[in-house]
Design an enzyme around this catalytic site. Structure first.
Site, PDB file in Angstrom:
ATOM      1  N   SER A  95      17.155  12.113  -7.075  1.00  0.00           N
ATOM      2  CA  SER A  95      15.600  12.441  -7.529  1.00  0.00           C
ATOM      3  C   SER A  95      14.980  12.970  -6.160  1.00  0.00           C
ATOM      4  O   SER A  95      15.827  12.722  -5.168  1.00  0.00           O
ATOM      5  CB  SER A  95      15.099  11.292  -8.016  1.00  0.00           C
ATOM      6  OG  SER A  95      14.692  10.453  -7.199  1.00  0.00           O
ATOM      7  N   LEU A 109      10.957   6.157  -8.566  1.00  0.00           N
ATOM      8  CA  LEU A 109      10.031   7.272  -8.596  1.00  0.00           C
ATOM      9  C   LEU A 109      10.637   8.655  -8.217  1.00  0.00           C
ATOM     10  O   LEU A 109      11.664   8.774  -7.364  1.00  0.00           O
ATOM     11  CB  LEU A 109       8.640   7.334  -7.439  1.00  0.00           C
ATOM     12  CG  LEU A 109       7.815   6.227  -7.741  1.00  0.00           C
ATOM     13  CD1 LEU A 109       6.804   6.279  -6.590  1.00  0.00           C
ATOM     14  CD2 LEU A 109       7.088   6.198  -9.304  1.00  0.00           C
ATOM     15  N   HIS A 120      20.697   8.130  -6.106  1.00  0.00           N
ATOM     16  CA  HIS A 120      20.680   6.372  -6.535  1.00  0.00           C
ATOM     17  C   HIS A 120      22.022   6.150  -6.595  1.00  0.00           C
ATOM     18  O   HIS A 120      21.970   5.015  -6.419  1.00  0.00           O
ATOM     19  CB  HIS A 120      19.793   6.801  -7.940  1.00  0.00           C
ATOM     20  CG  HIS A 120      18.413   7.108  -7.564  1.00  0.00           C
ATOM     21  ND1 HIS A 120      17.346   6.095  -7.410  1.00  0.00           N
ATOM     22  CD2 HIS A 120      17.842   8.256  -7.802  1.00  0.00           C
ATOM     23  CE1 HIS A 120      16.244   6.756  -7.397  1.00  0.00           C
ATOM     24  NE2 HIS A 120      16.359   8.090  -7.686  1.00  0.00           N
ATOM     25  N   LEU A 122      26.470   7.094  -7.274  1.00  0.00           N
ATOM     26  CA  LEU A 122      27.500   7.665  -7.519  1.00  0.00           C
ATOM     27  C   LEU A 122      28.655   6.652  -7.748  1.00  0.00           C
ATOM     28  O   LEU A 122      28.704   5.682  -7.348  1.00  0.00           O
ATOM     29  CB  LEU A 122      28.245   8.299  -5.879  1.00  0.00           C
ATOM     30  CG  LEU A 122      29.557   8.923  -6.069  1.00  0.00           C
ATOM     31  CD1 LEU A 122      29.623   9.989  -4.827  1.00  0.00           C
ATOM     32  CD2 LEU A 122      30.841   8.334  -5.993  1.00  0.00           C
ATOM     33  N   TYR A 166      30.937   6.773   3.238  1.00  0.00           N
ATOM     34  CA  TYR A 166      29.886   8.151   3.221  1.00  0.00           C
ATOM     35  C   TYR A 166      29.808   8.670   4.636  1.00  0.00           C
ATOM     36  O   TYR A 166      29.411  10.009   4.469  1.00  0.00           O
ATOM     37  CB  TYR A 166      28.581   7.410   2.965  1.00  0.00           C
ATOM     38  CG  TYR A 166      28.296   7.266   1.434  1.00  0.00           C
ATOM     39  CD1 TYR A 166      28.515   8.186   0.497  1.00  0.00           C
ATOM     40  CD2 TYR A 166      28.046   5.863   1.175  1.00  0.00           C
ATOM     41  CE1 TYR A 166      28.049   7.938  -0.936  1.00  0.00           C
ATOM     42  CE2 TYR A 166      27.936   5.398  -0.308  1.00  0.00           C
ATOM     43  CZ  TYR A 166      28.118   6.595  -1.381  1.00  0.00           C
ATOM     44  OH  TYR A 166      27.794   6.299  -2.470  1.00  0.00           O
TER      45      TYR A 166
END
Length: 205
Positions: A95, A109, A120, A122, A166
């Site tokens: 988002s 939000l 948010h 994976l 990451y």
């Protein structure tokens, strides 16, 4: 919703050839592999994969089913699913966020005027783990974000043990995240998505 199929690096791999039936008629087959934005209709499949992936590790899910539906209704263009023969095997849900760092509000939000894409979650289906699918999906997702004119960077938070994964995907650690979930603490990471002009010129954007 933005159509992923218009972007060369997000086109499905070539479809399997339609097979002929004994009667000589051709019958359609599903794409062997397909990447596309998720829709609210995918929410249950998404949640089943997420629940299995996270509950055994942390005891909770980053997004519950109603939150998955929430984001897939508000900003489906910031999600990406990997389907094998019509079956969801991996996904990302994101988002927009409008601040430099994530806060507790970022968990629920979507800020339409934001320029940071908050990733948010994976997750990869258990049958398809240890095959590099998470890295491949993240690479495709970041390539896709480079073609969104409003996106400047990607943000995420993760536990310590996921930081090396990451980092291999090109993210850098920003330090401890302000957000906590129960007793869990996280590292905040970011990745610039407005690449060099050369990359944009040759990405099909």
């Amino acid at each position: 919703m933005l159509a992923l199929s218009v972007l060369p690096f997000l086109k499905p791999v070539p479809l399997r050839s339609a097979r002929s039936s004994p009667g000589g008629q051709r019958r359609h087959t599903l794409p062997a592999s397909e990447f596309r934005c998720l829709s609210p209709e995918d929410a249950v499949s998404v949640f089943e994969i997420e629940r299995e992936a996270f509950i055994s590790v942390s005891g909770d899910c980053p997004l519950h089913l109603d939150e998955i539906r929430h984001f897939l209704n508000l900003c489906p263009e910031l999600s990406l699913g990997w389907f094998e023969e019509g079956r969801l095997v991996a996904f990302i849900i994101g988002s927009l966020w409008d601040q430099d760092r994530l806060s507790q509000e970022a968990l629920t939000l979507h800020k339409p005027r934001g320029t940071a894409v908050h990733i948010h979650v994976l997750a990869v289906h258990r049958t398809f783990r240890q095959q590099g699918k998470g890295s491949i999906l993240m690479w495709r997702y970041l390539q896709y974000l480079r073609c969104l004119p409003f996106a400047r960077r990607a943000l995420l938070m993760c536990e310590d043990f996921l930081v090396p994964f990451y980092q291999k995907c090109g993210f850098e650690a920003l330090g401890p995240c302000e957000v906590t979930v129960g007793e869990l603490a996280f590292v905040e990471m970011q990745h610039p998505v407005r690449g060099h002009a050369f990359m944009r010129r040759n990405s099909g954007c």
